[in-house]
Structure formats: structure tokens, C-alpha cells
Scaffold this active site. Structure first.
Site, PDB file in Angstrom:
ATOM      1  N   SER A 166      -3.282  48.801 -36.684  1.00  0.00           N
ATOM      2  CA  SER A 166      -3.588  47.750 -35.709  1.00  0.00           C
ATOM      3  C   SER A 166      -3.350  46.715 -36.386  1.00  0.00           C
ATOM      4  O   SER A 166      -2.494  46.863 -36.882  1.00  0.00           O
ATOM      5  CB  SER A 166      -5.022  47.859 -35.245  1.00  0.00           C
ATOM      6  OG  SER A 166      -5.514  47.088 -35.015  1.00  0.00           O
ATOM      7  N   TYR A 219      -0.370  39.773 -27.988  1.00  0.00           N
ATOM      8  CA  TYR A 219      -1.247  40.441 -29.171  1.00  0.00           C
ATOM      9  C   TYR A 219      -2.435  41.287 -29.392  1.00  0.00           C
ATOM     10  O   TYR A 219      -2.413  42.146 -30.126  1.00  0.00           O
ATOM     11  CB  TYR A 219      -0.515  39.960 -30.382  1.00  0.00           C
ATOM     12  CG  TYR A 219      -0.272  41.016 -31.721  1.00  0.00           C
ATOM     13  CD1 TYR A 219       1.247  42.228 -31.052  1.00  0.00           C
ATOM     14  CD2 TYR A 219      -0.783  40.849 -32.966  1.00  0.00           C
ATOM     15  CE1 TYR A 219       1.036  42.897 -32.019  1.00  0.00           C
ATOM     16  CE2 TYR A 219      -1.064  41.907 -33.499  1.00  0.00           C
ATOM     17  CZ  TYR A 219       0.766  42.781 -33.723  1.00  0.00           C
ATOM     18  OH  TYR A 219       0.708  43.400 -34.645  1.00  0.00           O
ATOM     19  N   LYS A 254      -4.378  45.033 -29.476  1.00  0.00           N
ATOM     20  CA  LYS A 254      -4.876  45.574 -30.858  1.00  0.00           C
ATOM     21  C   LYS A 254      -6.785  45.697 -30.587  1.00  0.00           C
ATOM     22  O   LYS A 254      -6.737  46.806 -31.385  1.00  0.00           O
ATOM     23  CB  LYS A 254      -4.828  44.217 -31.923  1.00  0.00           C
ATOM     24  CG  LYS A 254      -3.192  44.604 -32.029  1.00  0.00           C
ATOM     25  CD  LYS A 254      -2.599  46.107 -32.030  1.00  0.00           C
ATOM     26  CE  LYS A 254      -1.307  46.333 -32.617  1.00  0.00           C
ATOM     27  NZ  LYS A 254      -0.785  47.571 -33.511  1.00  0.00           N
TER      28      LYS A 254
END
Length: 293
Positions: free
Chosen positions: A148, A162, A166
Site C-alpha cells: 500500500s 492514488y 490505497k
């Protein structure tokens, strides 16, 4: 050393040997993990969109199998897992590492690019893990490692796509853990801080076009700052790879691993912030039940 002792040593080495299946092994952290796993005496299935580039990056090795895999393609994930089983008979450690980075302010990231981010860094690990789980369940053992980011713990500007991917992958991997624990399978989430990988290179990072004047100055400053960080990050990916090898040997790997001193700082700051937010309106939060409850 006698022949008997030699045989015993060989059997011990075979017993300790694991099969690592690593996505995104053609460059960056994936290459380092593959190299370290091979050096530790393990077998490695190293995957990437171009298997030839994977071999060039990792190096020729008797215990290396390079396999084509685009993690966004479930059929390729299933084929890669089958190739691993055909060659080595099992998979002990699955490392969901493949990723990319669509950076920019939310209003300027196109819906197509936002979806592409989610497809790679959230659905990608899901596709590969879904293909591998029947193998791990049959073995009644295995470790699913999901790379991650500290962006999966704390969001920030320019990170909306992003961080969304994650945060999503963290919720999935954390929920997966109790589902597969009865089968002897562990799930470990790794949150690296800034490591000198290729994430900020032009091959991995796509910046949204600057289309809104209100964001123009901040976009220019942020892009310049991040480009200047490329190749200057403090974290050593080879050391992280070594740490993952050590963690994979534990009988009870951690659910989360803060990778880097900066990641530890993010963990601590996040924990403190959540405590502060819980306390800020505790009375209001605690008085929302039905009166007859």
C-alpha cells in the site's frame, strides 16, 4: 561433511524454501524483492507486462520464472497463477506490488484516469489474489502481502486518486484477513513512506493536465517538487525487500507494517488525529441513540 550430513542440509534448505509470486517485478521495489528472495534461497515467480524485461531486471536464475501479467486482466492473473503452480507446485507468498500513480487535483484528474488508477492499484491486487486464493486454501497456508502506501493511511492534496485506491485496498486487505485466517492464510499490508523506487519516474507517474487557473500555481509548484524528489527519496528499497523476507518468516506476520521512519511518523500522527477527532465532539457523538435504547 559426510554424505548423510550433506543430504540433511539439502533437505533443510528445501524445507525452508518458499515460492514467492511478485507482481510488478520488472522494475523498482518488485525487482528488489525478487532479487532478495532468490538470494535467500527461495523460488520466485516474477511477473510483469513484459517478461523479457523482468528477466533483464532480476537476472537469470534457475529458480526464477518470469510470467506475463497485466494485473488489470483477471484472465492473465489466472494464467500466471497456473504457470506458477505448474512450475513450482505451490505459492507461499503473494506480493501485490504492481502499481502506478495518477497525480493531480481532483477537479483536474479526468474520470478515465481516476478509474485507471483504481483499476491498477485497487482492483489489480484483488484480481491476482482472487486467482491465487484457491491455491493457498488448498495448501492451508500462505501469506498475501499488499504493498500500500502512507497515502492509504492519510490523504493529501494532489493525491485524491492514488489515496482513494490505497484507502480502498487497505480496507479490502484488512477485511480479507479474518476471512482467510481459518485456512492458515495471513494478510499483511505494507505502507512505505518515500523510497527510492521508480514511482515518481515518468514511466510510473502521470500528472493531470493543468486546466483550471485556480490550481495553476499550486500544480506547477507541486509537480516541480515531486520531480525534484525522484531519485532522492531516503528509503532504500533493498532494505525494505530484506525486511519483507524477515516478516514472511514469522508465524504471525503483522497485519500492517510501517515501512520507513517517515511511515512510523504517519502512523503516529494518524492515531493521534483520530483520538483528537473522537474527543472533539464526544458528547454529541455519544447521544445519537433512540431514546428507548
Amino acid at each position: 561433511m559426510t554424505d548423510q550430513n550433506t543430504t540433511t542440509l539439502q533437505n533443510d534448505n528445501t524445507a525452508n524454501k518458499k515460492v514467492w509470486f511478485i507482481t510488478g517485478a520488472g522494475r523498482g521495489l518488485g525487482t528488489d524483492i525478487a532479487k532478495v528472495a532468490l538470494a535467500a534461497g527461495h523460488a520466485v515467480v516474477a511477473t510483469g507486462r513484459n517478461p523479457e524485461k523482468v528477466v533483464q531486471a532480476v537476472g537469470e536464475h534457475d529458480d526464477l520464472l518470469a510470467v506475463k501479467l497485466d494485473v488489470t486482466d483477471p484472465a492473465e492473473a489466472a494464467a500466471a497463477v497456473q504457470a506458477a503452480v505448474d512450475r513450482f507446485g505451490r505459492i507461499d507468498v503473494l506480493v501485490n506490488n504492481a502499481g502506478n500513480f495518477y497525480a493531480g487535483f481532483f477537479e483536474e484528474i479526468t474520470p478515465e484516469d481516476f478509474r485507471a488508477q483504481i483499476e491498477t492499484t485497487m482492483f489489480g491486487p484483488m484480481n491476482v489474489t482472487r486467482a491465487a486464493l484457491p491455491v493457498l486454501r488448498a495448501q492451508r497456508s500462505g501469506l498475501v502481502v499488499t504493498i500500500s502506501s502512507t497515502a492509504g493511511m492519510a490523504g493529501g492534496e494532489f493525491l485524491s486518486a492514488y489515496a482513494a485506491s490505497k484507502f480502498g485496498v487497505e480496507g479490502w486487505a484488512e477485511s480479507l484477513a479474518p476471512e482467510v485466517a481459518p485456512f492458515g492464510i495471513h494478510s499483511m499490508i505494507v505502507e512505505p513512506g518515500f523510497f527510492r523506487t521508480e514511482l515518481l519516474t515518468p514511466e510510473s507517474t502521470s500528472y493531470a493536465d493543468s486546466t483550471i487557473e485556480d490550481y495553476a500555481d499550486r500544480t506547477e509548484q507541486t509537480v516541480k517538487a515531486w520531480q525534484s524528489m525522484d531519485g532522492q527519496q531516503g528509503g532504500d528499497p533493498a532494505k525494505l525487500a530484506n525486511a519483507l523476507i524477515q516478516l514472511a518468516e514469522l508465524d504471525e506476520p503483522p497485519l500492517r507494517f510501517a515501512a520507513g521512519a517517515d511511515a512510523v511518523g504517519v502512523f503516529e500522527a494518524r492515531a493521534a488525529a483520530l483520538e483528537d477527532q473522537a474527543d472533539a465532539h464526544r458528547e454529541l457523538s455519544s447521544n445519537l441513540a433512540h431514546d428507548d435504547a
